[in-house]
Design an enzyme around this catalytic site. Sequence first.
Site, mmCIF file in Angstrom:
data_model
loop_
_atom_site.group_PDB
_atom_site.id
_atom_site.type_symbol
_atom_site.label_atom_id
_atom_site.label_comp_id
_atom_site.label_asym_id
_atom_site.label_seq_id
_atom_site.Cartn_x
_atom_site.Cartn_y
_atom_site.Cartn_z
ATOM 1 C CD GLU A 120 -3.156 1.235 2.622
ATOM 2 O OE1 GLU A 120 -4.317 1.413 2.181
ATOM 3 O OE2 GLU A 120 -2.026 1.028 3.616
ATOM 4 C CB ALA A 253 -0.397 -1.933 11.475
ATOM 5 C CG HIS A 288 -6.462 0.692 13.039
ATOM 6 N ND1 HIS A 288 -7.466 1.749 12.568
ATOM 7 C CD2 HIS A 288 -6.858 0.591 11.629
ATOM 8 C CE1 HIS A 288 -7.473 2.298 11.349
ATOM 9 N NE2 HIS A 288 -6.798 1.165 10.855
ATOM 10 C CD GLU A 289 -4.039 -1.956 10.129
ATOM 11 O OE1 GLU A 289 -4.132 -2.312 9.861
ATOM 12 O OE2 GLU A 289 -3.775 -1.143 11.193
ATOM 13 C CG HIS A 292 -8.482 -1.847 7.333
ATOM 14 N ND1 HIS A 292 -8.884 -1.010 6.730
ATOM 15 C CD2 HIS A 292 -7.349 -1.081 8.374
ATOM 16 C CE1 HIS A 292 -9.247 0.721 6.906
ATOM 17 N NE2 HIS A 292 -7.798 -0.304 7.937
ATOM 18 C CD GLU A 311 -6.877 2.980 6.468
ATOM 19 O OE1 GLU A 311 -6.301 3.064 8.306
ATOM 20 O OE2 GLU A 311 -6.123 2.682 6.304
#
Length: 843
Positions: A120, A253, A288-289, A292, A311
């Site tokens: 990314e 991350a 958070h990850e 996703h 995000e």
Amino acid sequence: MTETTRFYDDFQPQHYDIFLDINRSTKKITGTTTITGMAKTPKIKLHQKNLDIDSIEANHQAVNFKVNDAIEAVELELAAGQQTIAIKYSAPLTDTMMGIYPSYYQVDGVKKQLIGTQFETTAARQAFPGVDEPEAKATFSLAIKFDEQPGETIIANMPENRVENGIHYFDETKQMSTYLVAFAFGDLQKAETTTKSGVKIGVYSTKAHQPKELDFALDIAKSSIEFFEDFYETPYPLPHSWQLALPDFSAGAMENWGLVTYREAYLLIDPDNTSLRTKLQVATVIAHELAHQWFGDLVTMKWWDDLWLNESFANMMEYVAVDALKPDWQTWELFQTAEVPASLQRDAIDGVQAVHVQVEDPAEIDSIFDGAIVYAKGARMLVMVRSLIGDEALRAGLKKYFSAHKFNNATGKDLWAALADASGLDVGEIMNSWLEQPGYPVVKANVVNGDLILTQQQFFIGEGKDAGRLWQIPLNSNYSVVPKIMSEKEINLGNYNKLRTEFGVPFRLNIGNNSHFIVKYDQQLLDDILKDVKQLDSISKLQILQDLRLLAEGQQISYAEIVPLLPQFSSSKSNIVSTALYRVMTQLKQFVKPETSEETSFKALMDQMSAEQVKRLGWQAKVNESIDDQLMRPSVLNASLYAKNPQTISKAHKLYLEHQNQLTELPASVRSFVLINEMENYGSPELFQRFFKAYQETSDAGFKSDLEAAITMTDNPDLIKEIITKFKDPDIIKPQDLRGWYRNVLANPKGEQAAWDWLRTNWQWLSDTVGGDMEFTTYITVTAMVLKTRQRFEEFSEFFNPKLNTPGLTREINMDTRLIEARVKLIEAEEKAVNKAINQIIN
């Protein structure tokens, strides 16, 4: 360089077969990528960057091709229709923490490397040719060969299904975007478990770490996957979820599907000596990850302009998840002390990007990853939505959204449509004013001719051009006559005295501090609130300090007006009130020159504000103490040390002496302050060298950070020079950690000149070293957060103005120039008044 057309318009991949042969000793990759897809036209482009292409065949026929490095492409002509394109190429392993790259670490003094990936935003094209755009979803089959040593492990997005002739073959992925492809190999250890739905969860690290350091992350990852499956009412679609700690990693991350990568500091924890603050940070990063894996991976934004879709949502959901998993941790208070002030501060600068921002040039894409806007402000927007529609409608809308778009792409409109359908509220109409417009309003509440009048106007810190923007503001008042949403410029609520009598409490807006605006009450209304300030809840106290601080930063009130109010908040036992208080105190430092009588007075005020709390809390954790006390202790001790309180300095020194032979055993929550105190008040070249040696030898990321904080506080000019000579030595200071070192030396008054000179002298080297990732622009950001004199403003402008047209830097330079200028003008205007107000309190 601008991509006026998307490569996906001309060629739409369906499947990639990727074979890579990676040699660590020669730092070379050779590969063959075979792409099956639909050519819409005879002339197509595939992304590539720094690939040496040997040959290209389409449907087994050689085709002519031309490499166009200016647009990071290879151009070829073939027949329109279904095509199987095979490309043979070679490429270098990078040392930029982008693409396929080595991470370096030591075990027992032996240097080793771990190969990992970071694709990314647009770095997949450095590893394999293809259509490197989010919309170009395809399936991927990886086959990887490498110079394998006995005992080494290789992992990827999907499980390994076989090994033949030294080649590791992995199961075909689901439909996914190129930037989510990931793999890693090296001498790894792991901890593994399984969720109640059968998903394998694993945590991987190098063997530089103790196995017990993986356990906390394993528990949080397992619990998070289970929570999200339940909350989203949508199963996790892959057989495993691996979490990998990389010794070198430019981001915090990365949510690669099935193989999430992290900085070691954000995954690995010593269970025997870690602060609650660190546990909170690691838990929220993991959550958070993993949020996703659905929001970003299963459903992906169609283009980078909707990056917020990924995000902002993950940023909100990390708090939702950890709050559910660890309800006693007061996780939403962290949102109020971290995300909220970050978004309000950044979003008040004229020129800031909107949450939804147009972007085409690949060089500009990384620059839109503005943490305070795309992450923090976007999360606040979604917290507003959640508050408006409730969890039941939110979950129903998300289930509908995932069902409609899984394994595909979506836009913001698609999310709003799903939530509107579930809630019956036109969420898009309300939220577009926040999504499409930069900035936020200050709502002014004034009693005019007896009537209570509300007006909204864009709030600026520094110079700002008022474009007449209006927002649909969820007002969240404690007076029921106030409308739920304010969309007009002005509202008259009627006679204030009647309203005050009817409701019996002071008038307030934004109860809960969940809406993205601040309030400026006139003096009558503010006095009414402050009269019983100690009766208010902690969020309300935080909000008063937050709004007054911002209004002072925007020069709508004077900081000198705030100073007399501060003692009312100093005895609070709430961490969030304490955090807001010391944020104001930190801002007051800008009005005080080092080594002056004004600084002496300010330190006396800091001592006065912190003394009671230091006495109550002490240096050591108490049995069964509150979460607030655990979180508050570091900030009050830090304040007391800054104030040069002799008892605090002495106790910190005593703690140091007790643990000097085993510094890692210092309590983690106060360790950095003990080490800083030692360097500041008992420092010597010998201590400096001892700390640096410990920094190089430890693999504990938290201990490394504490040592860095202490080392950079030296006031010895020769030692500051020595630090700066190490900035470009990756064996001592890793590129991922360099920004922190630079910022800390810059913030040290004794190191500011040396650090600022270093940045200007080594800008090209810095660009060459980290210029390919999203961290590069933040060197400008952290510089602007420190500089505060007119001379520095002129030097900053002189150095960065010639770089204004550099892709990816324009917005940051413009904003930070305004920010420093505003700070300089504020200090010049208020320095005398603020210092006078400080003296009136302490005398």
